[in-house]
Scaffold this motif. Structure first.
Motif, PDB file in Angstrom:
ATOM      1  N   ASP A 203      25.297  31.186 -48.874  1.00 14.05           N
ATOM      2  CA  ASP A 203      26.728  30.985 -48.605  1.00 14.05           C
ATOM      3  C   ASP A 203      27.308  29.787 -49.360  1.00 14.05           C
ATOM      4  O   ASP A 203      28.407  29.347 -49.081  1.00 14.05           O
ATOM      5  CB  ASP A 203      26.957  30.807 -47.102  1.00 14.05           C
ATOM      6  N   GLY A 204      26.543  29.268 -50.313  1.00 15.18           N
ATOM      7  CA  GLY A 204      27.016  28.154 -51.116  1.00 15.18           C
ATOM      8  C   GLY A 204      26.687  26.788 -50.555  1.00 15.18           C
ATOM      9  O   GLY A 204      26.962  25.772 -51.181  1.00 15.18           O
ATOM     10  N   VAL A 205      26.077  26.751 -49.374  1.00 15.74           N
ATOM     11  CA  VAL A 205      25.720  25.480 -48.742  1.00 15.74           C
ATOM     12  C   VAL A 205      24.268  25.167 -49.058  1.00 15.74           C
ATOM     13  O   VAL A 205      23.378  25.992 -48.828  1.00 15.74           O
ATOM     14  CB  VAL A 205      25.932  25.539 -47.209  1.00 15.74           C
ATOM     15  N   GLU A 206      24.053  23.964 -49.607  1.00 11.34           N
ATOM     16  CA  GLU A 206      22.691  23.528 -49.929  1.00 11.34           C
ATOM     17  C   GLU A 206      21.964  23.083 -48.662  1.00 11.34           C
ATOM     18  O   GLU A 206      22.582  22.529 -47.739  1.00 11.34           O
ATOM     19  CB  GLU A 206      22.727  22.349 -50.906  1.00 11.34           C
ATOM     20  N   LEU A 207      20.675  23.274 -48.641  1.00 14.42           N
ATOM     21  CA  LEU A 207      19.846  22.806 -47.537  1.00 14.42           C
ATOM     22  C   LEU A 207      19.787  21.287 -47.564  1.00 14.42           C
ATOM     23  O   LEU A 207      19.434  20.690 -48.574  1.00 14.42           O
ATOM     24  CB  LEU A 207      18.438  23.393 -47.641  1.00 14.42           C
TER      25      LEU A 207
ATOM     26  N   GLU B 163      -1.475  25.665 -52.838  1.00 21.59           N
ATOM     27  CA  GLU B 163      -0.367  24.757 -53.141  1.00 21.59           C
ATOM     28  C   GLU B 163       0.753  25.452 -53.923  1.00 21.59           C
ATOM     29  O   GLU B 163       1.936  25.275 -53.621  1.00 21.59           O
ATOM     30  CB  GLU B 163      -0.875  23.537 -53.919  1.00 21.59           C
ATOM     31  N   GLU B 164       0.410  26.239 -54.916  1.00 22.77           N
ATOM     32  CA  GLU B 164       1.431  26.925 -55.717  1.00 22.77           C
ATOM     33  C   GLU B 164       2.227  27.917 -54.885  1.00 22.77           C
ATOM     34  O   GLU B 164       3.439  28.046 -55.039  1.00 22.77           O
ATOM     35  CB  GLU B 164       0.803  27.611 -56.935  1.00 22.77           C
ATOM     36  N   GLU B 165       1.537  28.631 -54.007  1.00 25.65           N
ATOM     37  CA  GLU B 165       2.235  29.577 -53.142  1.00 25.65           C
ATOM     38  C   GLU B 165       3.197  28.861 -52.198  1.00 25.65           C
ATOM     39  O   GLU B 165       4.318  29.336 -51.962  1.00 25.65           O
ATOM     40  CB  GLU B 165       1.230  30.405 -52.333  1.00 25.65           C
ATOM     41  N   LEU B 166       2.782  27.721 -51.669  1.00 26.56           N
ATOM     42  CA  LEU B 166       3.667  26.953 -50.792  1.00 26.56           C
ATOM     43  C   LEU B 166       4.893  26.447 -51.546  1.00 26.56           C
ATOM     44  O   LEU B 166       6.017  26.507 -51.034  1.00 26.56           O
ATOM     45  CB  LEU B 166       2.912  25.779 -50.159  1.00 26.56           C
ATOM     46  N   LYS B 167       4.685  25.971 -52.774  1.00 26.77           N
ATOM     47  CA  LYS B 167       5.818  25.517 -53.592  1.00 26.77           C
ATOM     48  C   LYS B 167       6.785  26.668 -53.864  1.00 26.77           C
ATOM     49  O   LYS B 167       8.003  26.502 -53.785  1.00 26.77           O
ATOM     50  CB  LYS B 167       5.324  24.916 -54.912  1.00 26.77           C
ATOM     51  N   THR B 168       6.239  27.835 -54.188  1.00 25.46           N
ATOM     52  CA  THR B 168       7.076  29.005 -54.468  1.00 25.46           C
ATOM     53  C   THR B 168       7.834  29.445 -53.208  1.00 25.46           C
ATOM     54  O   THR B 168       9.034  29.724 -53.258  1.00 25.46           O
ATOM     55  CB  THR B 168       6.223  30.163 -55.003  1.00 25.46           C
ATOM     56  N   LEU B 169       7.137  29.491 -52.079  1.00 24.65           N
ATOM     57  CA  LEU B 169       7.779  29.878 -50.826  1.00 24.65           C
ATOM     58  C   LEU B 169       8.911  28.922 -50.484  1.00 24.65           C
ATOM     59  O   LEU B 169      10.012  29.344 -50.118  1.00 24.65           O
ATOM     60  CB  LEU B 169       6.743  29.920 -49.691  1.00 24.65           C
TER      61      LEU B 169
ATOM     62  N   LYS C 130      10.622  26.985 -52.505  1.00 20.83           N
ATOM     63  CA  LYS C 130      11.700  27.175 -53.483  1.00 20.83           C
ATOM     64  C   LYS C 130      12.536  28.408 -53.138  1.00 20.83           C
ATOM     65  O   LYS C 130      13.771  28.367 -53.167  1.00 20.83           O
ATOM     66  CB  LYS C 130      11.094  27.305 -54.885  1.00 20.83           C
ATOM     67  N   LEU C 131      11.877  29.499 -52.800  1.00 25.35           N
ATOM     68  CA  LEU C 131      12.589  30.736 -52.475  1.00 25.35           C
ATOM     69  C   LEU C 131      13.373  30.616 -51.164  1.00 25.35           C
ATOM     70  O   LEU C 131      14.494  31.123 -51.057  1.00 25.35           O
ATOM     71  CB  LEU C 131      11.616  31.909 -52.420  1.00 25.35           C
ATOM     72  N   LEU C 132      12.802  29.954 -50.173  1.00 24.93           N
ATOM     73  CA  LEU C 132      13.521  29.764 -48.915  1.00 24.93           C
ATOM     74  C   LEU C 132      14.761  28.893 -49.093  1.00 24.93           C
ATOM     75  O   LEU C 132      15.816  29.171 -48.508  1.00 24.93           O
ATOM     76  CB  LEU C 132      12.595  29.172 -47.844  1.00 24.93           C
ATOM     77  N   LYS C 133      14.654  27.861 -49.931  1.00 22.71           N
ATOM     78  CA  LYS C 133      15.836  27.027 -50.210  1.00 22.71           C
ATOM     79  C   LYS C 133      16.892  27.832 -50.954  1.00 22.71           C
ATOM     80  O   LYS C 133      18.089  27.685 -50.697  1.00 22.71           O
ATOM     81  CB  LYS C 133      15.444  25.771 -51.006  1.00 22.71           C
TER      82      LYS C 133
END
Length: 184
Positions: free
Chosen positions: A148-152, A131-137, A139-142
């Motif tokens: 480019d300044g555009v939020e997901l 679970e922690e790894e998925l949360k970190t992944l 977060k990093l992907l977002k």
């Protein structure tokens, strides 16, 4: 300036980028097997349509939801229409725009594929992550997405899917997911 450090950073960035492209291609190819008769990209397009307000399902809005181009999204929507899974109707808000709606067949197919994609594909793909790894992944992907300044503006919120599953079917699916994830 520390040229060696900068060189190493550049090297790492190139490796991350090439790895992301490879992972993306591999995920798409594998996802296609789980989402038949849809491709994984058609599946995600259909999900994006459901995540938009009913009268705002324009090609541009769908493309924005998925971080895709209008041209790419037009091809995906056209392929869904050819399969009878979607239809294009004039927008009541803007006479120059059209909205994309899923047909009954499209909703049923999406729901049927959803079991395989949401349960089997997710369990198989992310079995090595806790679970922690998925949360970190995530977060990093977002963080990477907004280079480019555009939020997901993704698919985080729950969507009301017509023909939804009963509570018992949902529990059964979660049992299947847990069992598959823990035995692979």
């Amino acid at each position: 300036m520390d040229y060696e450090k900068e060189f190493n950073l550049l090297y790492l960035m190139e490796q991350v980028y090439s790895c992301l492209i490879s992972v993306s291609n591999k995920l798409q190819a594998t996802g296609d097997k789980y989402s038949e008769p849809l491709t994984s990209r058609q599946y995600m397009t259909a999900l994006a349509i459901l995540h938009l307000p009913e009268n705002e399902t324009t090609i541009n809005n769908i493309a924005g939801k998925l971080g895709a181009t209008k041209q790419n999204m037009t091809q995906l929507v056209n392929s869904l229409c050819k399969k009878g899974f979607a239809e294009i109707i004039p927008s009541p808000k803007d006479k120059r725009a059209v909205n994309v709606h899923l047909t009954e067949s499209g909703l049923k197919t999406l729901t049927d594929c959803g079991v395989s994609v949401s349960i089997d594909f997710m369990a198989d793909t992310f079995k090595a992550f806790d679970e922690e790894e998925l949360k970190t992944l995530w977060k990093l992907l977002k963080k990477l997405y907004r280079f480019d300044g555009v939020e997901l503006d993704g698919l985080e919120e729950n969507v009301n899917v017509p023909n939804a599953f009963s509570e018992e079917e949902i529990k059964s699916a979660i049992d299947r997911f847990s069992s598959r994830r823990n035995t692979l």
